[in-house]
Design a protein around this motif. Structure first.
Motif, PDB file in Angstrom:
ATOM      1  N   GLU A 188      -3.649   3.427  11.418  1.00 48.99           N
ATOM      2  CA  GLU A 188      -4.370   3.396  10.143  1.00 48.99           C
ATOM      3  C   GLU A 188      -4.813   1.992   9.759  1.00 48.99           C
ATOM      4  O   GLU A 188      -5.942   1.789   9.312  1.00 48.99           O
ATOM      5  CB  GLU A 188      -3.500   3.968   9.018  1.00 48.99           C
ATOM      6  N   ALA A 194       2.560   1.671  -3.334  1.00 45.60           N
ATOM      7  CA  ALA A 194       1.597   2.162  -4.328  1.00 45.60           C
ATOM      8  C   ALA A 194       1.372   3.665  -4.151  1.00 45.60           C
ATOM      9  O   ALA A 194       1.256   4.400  -5.138  1.00 45.60           O
ATOM     10  CB  ALA A 194       0.281   1.407  -4.206  1.00 45.60           C
ATOM     11  N   ARG A 195       1.336   4.113  -2.915  1.00 45.09           N
ATOM     12  CA  ARG A 195       1.154   5.547  -2.654  1.00 45.09           C
ATOM     13  C   ARG A 195       2.375   6.339  -3.122  1.00 45.09           C
ATOM     14  O   ARG A 195       2.235   7.477  -3.580  1.00 45.09           O
ATOM     15  CB  ARG A 195       0.889   5.790  -1.164  1.00 45.09           C
ATOM     16  N   SER A 198       1.121  10.045  -4.108  1.00 44.61           N
ATOM     17  CA  SER A 198       0.507  10.444  -2.838  1.00 44.61           C
ATOM     18  C   SER A 198       1.586  10.831  -1.828  1.00 44.61           C
ATOM     19  O   SER A 198       1.390  11.733  -1.014  1.00 44.61           O
ATOM     20  CB  SER A 198      -0.339   9.309  -2.260  1.00 44.61           C
ATOM     21  N   TYR A 199       2.714  10.107  -1.898  1.00 39.42           N
ATOM     22  CA  TYR A 199       3.890  10.427  -1.085  1.00 39.42           C
ATOM     23  C   TYR A 199       5.008  10.766  -2.068  1.00 39.42           C
ATOM     24  O   TYR A 199       5.717   9.891  -2.537  1.00 39.42           O
ATOM     25  CB  TYR A 199       4.315   9.248  -0.205  1.00 39.42           C
ATOM     26  N   VAL A 258       0.847  -1.201   0.000  1.00 41.55           N
ATOM     27  CA  VAL A 258       0.000   0.000   0.000  1.00 41.55           C
ATOM     28  C   VAL A 258       0.882   1.250   0.000  1.00 41.55           C
ATOM     29  O   VAL A 258       0.656   2.186  -0.775  1.00 41.55           O
ATOM     30  CB  VAL A 258      -0.963   0.003   1.208  1.00 41.55           C
ATOM     31  N   ILE A 259       1.903   1.262   0.853  1.00 40.51           N
ATOM     32  CA  ILE A 259       2.797   2.422   0.932  1.00 40.51           C
ATOM     33  C   ILE A 259       3.546   2.587  -0.395  1.00 40.51           C
ATOM     34  O   ILE A 259       3.676   3.697  -0.916  1.00 40.51           O
ATOM     35  CB  ILE A 259       3.786   2.290   2.106  1.00 40.51           C
ATOM     36  N   VAL A 271       6.881   9.563   5.155  1.00 36.60           N
ATOM     37  CA  VAL A 271       5.859   8.520   5.144  1.00 36.60           C
ATOM     38  C   VAL A 271       5.366   8.334   6.571  1.00 36.60           C
ATOM     39  O   VAL A 271       6.036   8.725   7.523  1.00 36.60           O
ATOM     40  CB  VAL A 271       6.387   7.188   4.545  1.00 36.60           C
ATOM     41  N   ASP A 320       4.318   5.348  -5.660  1.00 38.17           N
ATOM     42  CA  ASP A 320       4.237   5.286  -7.129  1.00 38.17           C
ATOM     43  C   ASP A 320       3.209   6.262  -7.694  1.00 38.17           C
ATOM     44  O   ASP A 320       3.440   6.864  -8.743  1.00 38.17           O
ATOM     45  CB  ASP A 320       3.896   3.873  -7.597  1.00 38.17           C
ATOM     46  N   ASP A 321       2.063   6.408  -7.011  1.00 41.11           N
ATOM     47  CA  ASP A 321       1.023   7.284  -7.567  1.00 41.11           C
ATOM     48  C   ASP A 321       1.190   8.752  -7.160  1.00 41.11           C
ATOM     49  O   ASP A 321       0.384   9.594  -7.515  1.00 41.11           O
ATOM     50  CB  ASP A 321      -0.381   6.762  -7.224  1.00 41.11           C
TER      51      ASP A 321
END
Length: 86
Positions: A43, A21-22, A27-28, A18-19, A34, A24-25
């Motif tokens: 979370e 992916a965030r 979001s981070y 999940v981290i 992080v 890669d997209d």
């Protein structure tokens, strides 16, 4: 709201995914902090040791770097062997 985790598979791997992916997209973004072990534990509803294992894996993979007393940050990744050309 916490993401659904499949408790039949290693949870730390799912959290790391999940981290990743965030990252890669976007979001981070590169250089951003992080979530901490405590934040990930909250979370995802997981143990601190599980969150730590996920962060350790991301560090080993070169996605994040840890700075003592500050937290973990998204690491800049070099382009692929072709120099980033498609």
């Amino acid at each position: 709201m916490s993401p659904e985790l499949d408790r039949t598979r290693p949870v730390w791997r799912q959290v790391a995914a999940v981290i990743a992916a965030r990252i890669d997209d976007g979001s981070y973004p590169v250089g951003s902090r992080v979530p901490s072990v405590v934040e990930l534990s909250t979370e995802f509803g997981i143990a601190a040791s599980t969150a730590q294992k996920a962060l350790t894996h991301l560090k080993t993979e070169g996605l994040i770097r840890a700075e003592v007393g500050l937290g973990s940050f998204v690491e800049e990744r070099p382009e692929g062997p072709s120099g980033g050309e498609a």
